[in-house]
Design a protein around this motif. Structure first.
Motif, mmCIF file in Angstrom:
data_model
loop_
_atom_site.group_PDB
_atom_site.id
_atom_site.type_symbol
_atom_site.label_atom_id
_atom_site.label_comp_id
_atom_site.label_asym_id
_atom_site.label_seq_id
_atom_site.Cartn_x
_atom_site.Cartn_y
_atom_site.Cartn_z
ATOM 1 N N VAL A 122 4.103 41.604 33.636
ATOM 2 C CA VAL A 122 3.421 40.472 34.253
ATOM 3 C C VAL A 122 4.395 39.326 34.500
ATOM 4 N N THR A 123 5.174 38.964 33.474
ATOM 5 C CA THR A 123 6.108 37.842 33.633
ATOM 6 C C THR A 123 7.211 38.164 34.641
ATOM 7 N N SER A 124 7.656 39.408 34.661
ATOM 8 C CA SER A 124 8.709 39.796 35.616
ATOM 9 C C SER A 124 8.217 39.684 37.050
ATOM 10 N N LYS A 125 7.021 40.196 37.316
ATOM 11 C CA LYS A 125 6.452 40.114 38.668
ATOM 12 C C LYS A 125 6.167 38.662 39.051
ATOM 13 N N MET A 126 5.778 37.874 38.070
ATOM 14 C CA MET A 126 5.537 36.453 38.346
ATOM 15 C C MET A 126 6.823 35.779 38.807
ATOM 16 N N TRP A 127 7.920 36.069 38.115
ATOM 17 C CA TRP A 127 9.203 35.458 38.476
ATOM 18 C C TRP A 127 9.740 36.006 39.802
ATOM 19 N N VAL A 128 9.456 37.259 40.107
ATOM 20 C CA VAL A 128 9.846 37.805 41.412
ATOM 21 C C VAL A 128 9.185 37.003 42.526
ATOM 22 N N ASN A 129 7.923 36.659 42.332
ATOM 23 C CA ASN A 129 7.207 35.841 43.323
ATOM 24 C C ASN A 129 7.743 34.417 43.368
ATOM 25 N N ILE A 130 8.079 33.856 42.217
ATOM 26 C CA ILE A 130 8.650 32.502 42.176
ATOM 27 C C ILE A 130 9.978 32.455 42.921
ATOM 28 N N TYR A 131 10.787 33.505 42.771
ATOM 29 C CA TYR A 131 12.114 33.545 43.387
ATOM 30 C C TYR A 131 12.103 34.005 44.845
ATOM 31 N N ASN A 132 10.971 34.492 45.341
ATOM 32 C CA ASN A 132 10.919 35.029 46.701
ATOM 33 C C ASN A 132 11.482 34.015 47.704
ATOM 34 N N SER A 133 12.384 34.476 48.556
ATOM 35 C CA SER A 133 13.086 33.563 49.465
ATOM 36 C C SER A 133 12.195 33.013 50.579
ATOM 37 N N GLN A 134 11.090 33.688 50.903
ATOM 38 C CA GLN A 134 10.227 33.255 52.003
ATOM 39 C C GLN A 134 9.032 32.419 51.532
ATOM 40 N N TYR A 135 8.313 32.911 50.527
ATOM 41 C CA TYR A 135 7.107 32.203 50.077
ATOM 42 C C TYR A 135 7.171 31.791 48.604
ATOM 43 N N GLY A 136 8.324 31.962 47.965
ATOM 44 C CA GLY A 136 8.453 31.680 46.546
ATOM 45 C C GLY A 136 8.268 30.208 46.195
ATOM 46 N N LEU A 137 7.724 29.975 45.008
ATOM 47 C CA LEU A 137 7.435 28.615 44.563
ATOM 48 C C LEU A 137 8.703 27.778 44.430
ATOM 49 N N LEU A 138 9.778 28.370 43.949
ATOM 50 C CA LEU A 138 11.010 27.608 43.711
ATOM 51 C C LEU A 138 11.560 27.022 45.000
ATOM 52 N N ASN A 139 11.682 27.830 46.033
ATOM 53 C CA ASN A 139 12.186 27.331 47.319
ATOM 54 C C ASN A 139 11.224 26.326 47.951
ATOM 55 N N LYS A 140 9.929 26.543 47.776
ATOM 56 C CA LYS A 140 8.937 25.614 48.318
ATOM 57 C C LYS A 140 9.051 24.236 47.658
ATOM 58 N N VAL A 141 9.245 24.235 46.338
ATOM 59 C CA VAL A 141 9.388 22.976 45.605
ATOM 60 C C VAL A 141 10.664 22.255 46.018
ATOM 61 N N LEU A 142 11.754 23.002 46.155
ATOM 62 C CA LEU A 142 13.027 22.405 46.576
ATOM 63 C C LEU A 142 12.893 21.763 47.955
ATOM 64 N N GLU A 143 12.194 22.446 48.845
ATOM 65 C CA GLU A 143 11.984 21.907 50.188
ATOM 66 C C GLU A 143 11.089 20.670 50.143
ATOM 67 N N LEU A 144 10.083 20.689 49.275
ATOM 68 C CA LEU A 144 9.127 19.598 49.171
ATOM 69 C C LEU A 144 9.770 18.308 48.664
ATOM 70 N N ILE A 145 10.737 18.438 47.749
ATOM 71 C CA ILE A 145 11.377 17.244 47.172
ATOM 72 C C ILE A 145 12.665 16.859 47.900
ATOM 73 N N GLY A 146 12.870 17.453 49.074
ATOM 74 C CA GLY A 146 14.014 17.079 49.890
ATOM 75 C C GLY A 146 15.319 17.750 49.521
ATOM 76 N N LEU A 147 15.243 18.860 48.781
ATOM 77 C CA LEU A 147 16.452 19.595 48.381
ATOM 78 C C LEU A 147 16.466 20.979 49.021
ATOM 79 N N GLY A 148 15.993 21.037 50.263
ATOM 80 C CA GLY A 148 15.915 22.307 50.965
ATOM 81 C C GLY A 148 17.255 23.000 51.124
ATOM 82 N N PHE A 149 18.340 22.215 51.111
ATOM 83 C CA PHE A 149 19.675 22.817 51.255
ATOM 84 C C PHE A 149 20.044 23.681 50.052
ATOM 85 N N LEU A 150 19.300 23.559 48.948
ATOM 86 C CA LEU A 150 19.563 24.360 47.755
ATOM 87 C C LEU A 150 18.791 25.683 47.751
ATOM 88 N N LYS A 151 17.968 25.907 48.771
ATOM 89 C CA LYS A 151 17.194 27.152 48.838
ATOM 90 C C LYS A 151 18.130 28.360 48.878
#
Length: 293
Positions: free
Chosen positions: A118-147
């Protein structure tokens, strides 16, 4: 009690069940792995004896050594990053007391009780380059260049996996340190307080020195766990891209059951056992002292 110590037959009867279980569950499988490692068996059909060729191949296998290097990187980062933070939180939770202490103990231990799948699949989704939470948050706070392609870039995939595994094991580290802190004698801290020691002095001159045996156990556990990591790797990257995030246990599984090189997989497993045993012995010698017992 004296009778049981003197009666060799009784001692044998008491020890025999445990030794038989150890023989069948540990020694016999290791011996069988050594036997198969000396053959060319694919896992199906017949096989021939080929001597130590598989072991020679392991020593020349770049992926094997890269997997070992990745495990060492995980162990180093766990000890230098996860453990100090876990130790600090264990001390802070102990000082909270009352209901808050129980609440935070539960919160930090939650990742440990959730299945690895469960935790592994959750992190796979968080790290997803297209819809992942991490990249979305970086883009939202103005750090999209770190995606990044967190699990697709060979340069950063290992560190992305290390973060997952440190998060998964953080609760265990906190729990072990917390148990150690709870076992420390209160009178020592009361004496330090009377002598005028502040919290920082108490931490570095009393708490940490008294916690050395617990720290040693936790460090050894972290290193051995790093060597044995498989489930998270298998469920996230399976060692990819290429073999950038490959680990020993996952690599021997791939060789034995995916590539149908069962004998070679057993040769890797023999080296795997040897590395774990040597690491445990060396760490025990370095980190444990007689005066703690």
């Amino acid at each position: 009690m004296h009778y049981f110590r003197e009666n060799k037959k009784t001692i044998f009867l008491l020890v025999a069940p445990g030794f038989a279980f150890f023989l069948m569950a540990v020694l016999f499988p290791i011996g069988l792995s050594v036997y198969y490692a000396l053959t060319d068996w694919s896992g199906i059909g017949g096989f021939n004896y080929i001597g130590f060729r598989n072991f020679q191949r392991v020593l020349q296998d770049r992926i094997f050594w890269h997997s070992l290097k990745n495990a060492a990187t995980l162990a180093l980062m766990t000890i230098t990053i996860q453990h100090p933070i876990a130790f600090l939180f264990a001390v802070l939770i102990d000082r909270l007391g009352g209901k808050l202490e129980k609440v935070f103990k539960t919160i930090f231990f939650i990742p440990c009780v959730i299945p690895v799948m469960v935790t592994s699949k959750m992190w796979v989704n968080i790290y997803n380059s297209q819809y992942g939470l991490l990249n979305k948050v970086l883009e939202l706070i103005g750090l999209g260049f770190l995606k990044q392609q967190w699990l697709g870039d060979p340069k950063i995939v290992l560190y992305s996996l290390v973060l997952i595994m440190m998060w998964q094991g953080f609760g265990w580290a906190v729990l072990i340190y917390y148990a150690g802190v709870k076992s420390l004698p209160e009178e020592v801290f009361e004496a330090a307080k009377i002598d005028g020691a502040n919290r920082c002095q108490t931490l570095f001159r009393i708490t940490i020195p008294l916690m050395q045996p617990v720290i040693a156990v936790n460090v050894i556990w972290a290193v051995i766990s790093s060597l044995k990591q498989m489930e998270t790797i298998y469920l996230t990257t399976n060692g990819g891209p290429g073999n950038a995030s490959q680990f020993l246990a996952n690599y021997l599984y791939i060789k034995a059951f995916d590539a149908y090189e069962f004998a070679y997989g057993n040769a890797i497993s023999v080296f795997f056992v040897v590395v774990c045993l040597l690491t445990t012995v060396v760490l025990n010698r370095l980190l444990t002292r007689k005066e703690y017992y």
